[in-house]
Design a protein around this motif. Structure first.
Motif, PDB file in Angstrom:
ATOM      1  N   UNK A   6       0.683  -1.067   0.454  1.00  9.79           N
ATOM      2  CA  UNK A   6       0.288   0.276   0.051  1.00  9.79           C
ATOM      3  C   UNK A   6       0.876   1.444   0.203  1.00  9.79           C
ATOM      4  N   UNK A   7       1.718   1.244   0.947  1.00 13.04           N
ATOM      5  CA  UNK A   7       2.672   2.647   0.624  1.00 13.04           C
ATOM      6  C   UNK A   7       3.670   2.555  -0.576  1.00 13.04           C
ATOM      7  N   UNK A   8       3.982   1.563  -1.056  1.00 18.60           N
ATOM      8  CA  UNK A   8       4.178   1.635  -2.322  1.00 18.60           C
ATOM      9  C   UNK A   8       3.766   2.118  -3.300  1.00 18.60           C
ATOM     10  N   UNK A   9       2.631   1.459  -3.019  1.00 24.62           N
ATOM     11  CA  UNK A   9       1.491   2.357  -4.317  1.00 24.62           C
ATOM     12  C   UNK A   9       1.587   3.273  -4.485  1.00 24.62           C
ATOM     13  N   UNK A  10       1.670   3.842  -2.968  1.00 21.31           N
ATOM     14  CA  UNK A  10       0.451   5.021  -2.446  1.00 21.31           C
ATOM     15  C   UNK A  10       2.499   5.956  -3.084  1.00 21.31           C
ATOM     16  N   UNK A  11       3.208   6.065  -2.632  1.00 18.16           N
ATOM     17  CA  UNK A  11       4.635   6.987  -3.175  1.00 18.16           C
ATOM     18  C   UNK A  11       4.925   6.829  -4.631  1.00 18.16           C
ATOM     19  N   UNK A  12       4.600   5.738  -5.375  1.00 17.31           N
ATOM     20  CA  UNK A  12       5.148   5.680  -6.505  1.00 17.31           C
ATOM     21  C   UNK A  12       4.189   5.191  -7.794  1.00 17.31           C
ATOM     22  N   UNK A  13       4.386   5.429  -9.043  1.00 14.15           N
ATOM     23  CA  UNK A  13       3.534   5.331  -9.585  1.00 14.15           C
ATOM     24  C   UNK A  13       4.283   3.204  -9.631  1.00 14.15           C
ATOM     25  N   UNK A  14       2.558   2.998 -10.473  1.00 13.61           N
ATOM     26  CA  UNK A  14       2.816   1.674 -10.543  1.00 13.61           C
ATOM     27  C   UNK A  14       4.332   1.232 -11.534  1.00 13.61           C
ATOM     28  N   UNK A  15       4.788   2.099 -12.813  1.00 14.87           N
ATOM     29  CA  UNK A  15       5.985   1.463 -13.514  1.00 14.87           C
ATOM     30  C   UNK A  15       7.350   1.850 -12.562  1.00 14.87           C
ATOM     31  N   UNK A  16       6.946   2.432 -11.959  1.00 11.04           N
ATOM     32  CA  UNK A  16       8.051   2.397 -11.102  1.00 11.04           C
ATOM     33  C   UNK A  16       7.960   1.328  -9.259  1.00 11.04           C
ATOM     34  N   UNK A  17       7.350   1.315  -8.581  1.00 14.94           N
ATOM     35  CA  UNK A  17       6.876   0.073  -8.152  1.00 14.94           C
ATOM     36  C   UNK A  17       8.316  -0.771  -7.569  1.00 14.94           C
ATOM     37  N   UNK A  18       8.756  -1.447  -8.881  1.00 12.64           N
ATOM     38  CA  UNK A  18       9.382  -2.033  -8.638  1.00 12.64           C
ATOM     39  C   UNK A  18      11.487  -1.445  -8.380  1.00 12.64           C
ATOM     40  N   UNK A  19      11.354  -0.214  -8.155  1.00  7.24           N
ATOM     41  CA  UNK A  19      12.558   0.556  -8.551  1.00  7.24           C
ATOM     42  C   UNK A  19      12.965   1.098  -6.557  1.00  7.24           C
ATOM     43  N   UNK A  20      11.435   1.378  -6.897  1.00  2.13           N
ATOM     44  CA  UNK A  20      11.589   2.176  -5.399  1.00  2.13           C
ATOM     45  C   UNK A  20      11.667   0.586  -4.085  1.00  2.13           C
ATOM     46  N   UNK A  21      11.086  -0.351  -4.497  1.00  2.00           N
ATOM     47  CA  UNK A  21      10.428  -1.428  -3.907  1.00  2.00           C
ATOM     48  C   UNK A  21      12.512  -1.771  -3.083  1.00  2.00           C
ATOM     49  N   UNK A  22      12.654  -2.563  -4.293  1.00  2.00           N
ATOM     50  CA  UNK A  22      14.281  -3.174  -3.955  1.00  2.00           C
ATOM     51  C   UNK A  22      15.204  -1.243  -3.618  1.00  2.00           C
ATOM     52  N   UNK A  23      14.493  -0.586  -3.865  1.00  2.00           N
ATOM     53  CA  UNK A  23      15.708   0.477  -3.058  1.00  2.00           C
ATOM     54  C   UNK A  23      15.770   0.455  -1.239  1.00  2.00           C
ATOM     55  N   UNK A  24      14.315   0.083  -1.152  1.00  2.00           N
ATOM     56  CA  UNK A  24      13.743   0.447  -0.177  1.00  2.00           C
ATOM     57  C   UNK A  24      14.263  -0.109   0.508  1.00  2.00           C
ATOM     58  N   UNK A  25      13.626  -1.163   0.055  1.00  2.00           N
ATOM     59  CA  UNK A  25      14.718  -3.064   0.642  1.00  2.00           C
ATOM     60  C   UNK A  25      15.407  -2.909   1.311  1.00  2.00           C
ATOM     61  N   UNK A  26      16.674  -2.595   0.261  1.00  2.00           N
ATOM     62  CA  UNK A  26      18.055  -1.897   0.604  1.00  2.00           C
ATOM     63  C   UNK A  26      18.356  -1.484   1.946  1.00  2.00           C
ATOM     64  N   UNK A  27      17.688   0.095   2.299  1.00  2.00           N
ATOM     65  CA  UNK A  27      18.003   0.893   3.325  1.00  2.00           C
ATOM     66  C   UNK A  27      16.746   0.558   4.131  1.00  2.00           C
ATOM     67  N   UNK A  28      16.049  -0.832   4.095  1.00  2.00           N
ATOM     68  CA  UNK A  28      15.408  -0.782   5.187  1.00  2.00           C
ATOM     69  C   UNK A  28      16.402  -2.244   6.275  1.00  2.00           C
ATOM     70  N   UNK A  29      16.533  -2.624   5.357  1.00  2.00           N
ATOM     71  CA  UNK A  29      17.465  -4.168   6.033  1.00  2.00           C
ATOM     72  C   UNK A  29      19.105  -3.882   6.091  1.00  2.00           C
ATOM     73  N   UNK A  30      19.434  -2.790   5.705  1.00  2.00           N
ATOM     74  CA  UNK A  30      21.078  -1.500   6.066  1.00  2.00           C
ATOM     75  C   UNK A  30      20.339  -1.080   7.246  1.00  2.00           C
TER      76      UNK A  30
END
Length: 139
Positions: free
Chosen positions: A73-97
């Protein structure tokens, strides 16, 4: 968001600062590339974070806690559908670090994320559409 790493870096263990700042930079870059839904941040002297900032924190917390529904839900609210995957990857990297250096955020419940979105958007925006259930298709 001019040089956000200065405020963040002072609260991190010395050996983790560089990698956290790099991950934060990558996340902001990925999120900022969505020209349809630009990242809006509140002024630094504001008493409360802007809705996008709240959703970013909820996204990072959801990834750290493994809450796929809130993260989606956060991803779909912050980003366009075409950008969700790159945003998710960058967010996941930041969250895990961040989690790896001992900075884990408290999970944000799904109803609260919906309230953040509903309170700050009009009904005809793409962000508001993200909180509505997907239409059911009968085949």
């Amino acid at each position: 968001m001019d040089r956000p790493h200065f405020a963040l870096a002072g609260d991190l263990p010395t050996d983790g600062r560089r990698i956290v700042v790099a991950a934060l930079y990558d996340f902001v870059e990925a999120l900022g590339r969505c020209s349809r839904c630009p990242l809006r941040a509140s002024a630094s002297e504001a008493d409360e974070p802007a809705p996008a900032e709240k959703l970013i924190l909820a996204l990072i917390a959801a990834i750290q806690a493994g809450d796929d529904r809130v993260a989606d839900l956060c991803l779909r609210s912050l980003s366009c559908p075409s950008r969700c995957q790159p945003v998710a990857l960058a967010a996941g990297n930041l969250a895990l670090i961040l989690k790896g250096v001992g900075r884990t955020l408290a999970p944000v419940p799904l109803p609260l994320v919906r309230k953040i979105i509903e309170a700050e958007t009009s009904a005809d925006t793409p962000v508001a559409a993200a909180i509505r259930p997907a239409p059911v298709t009968l085949h």
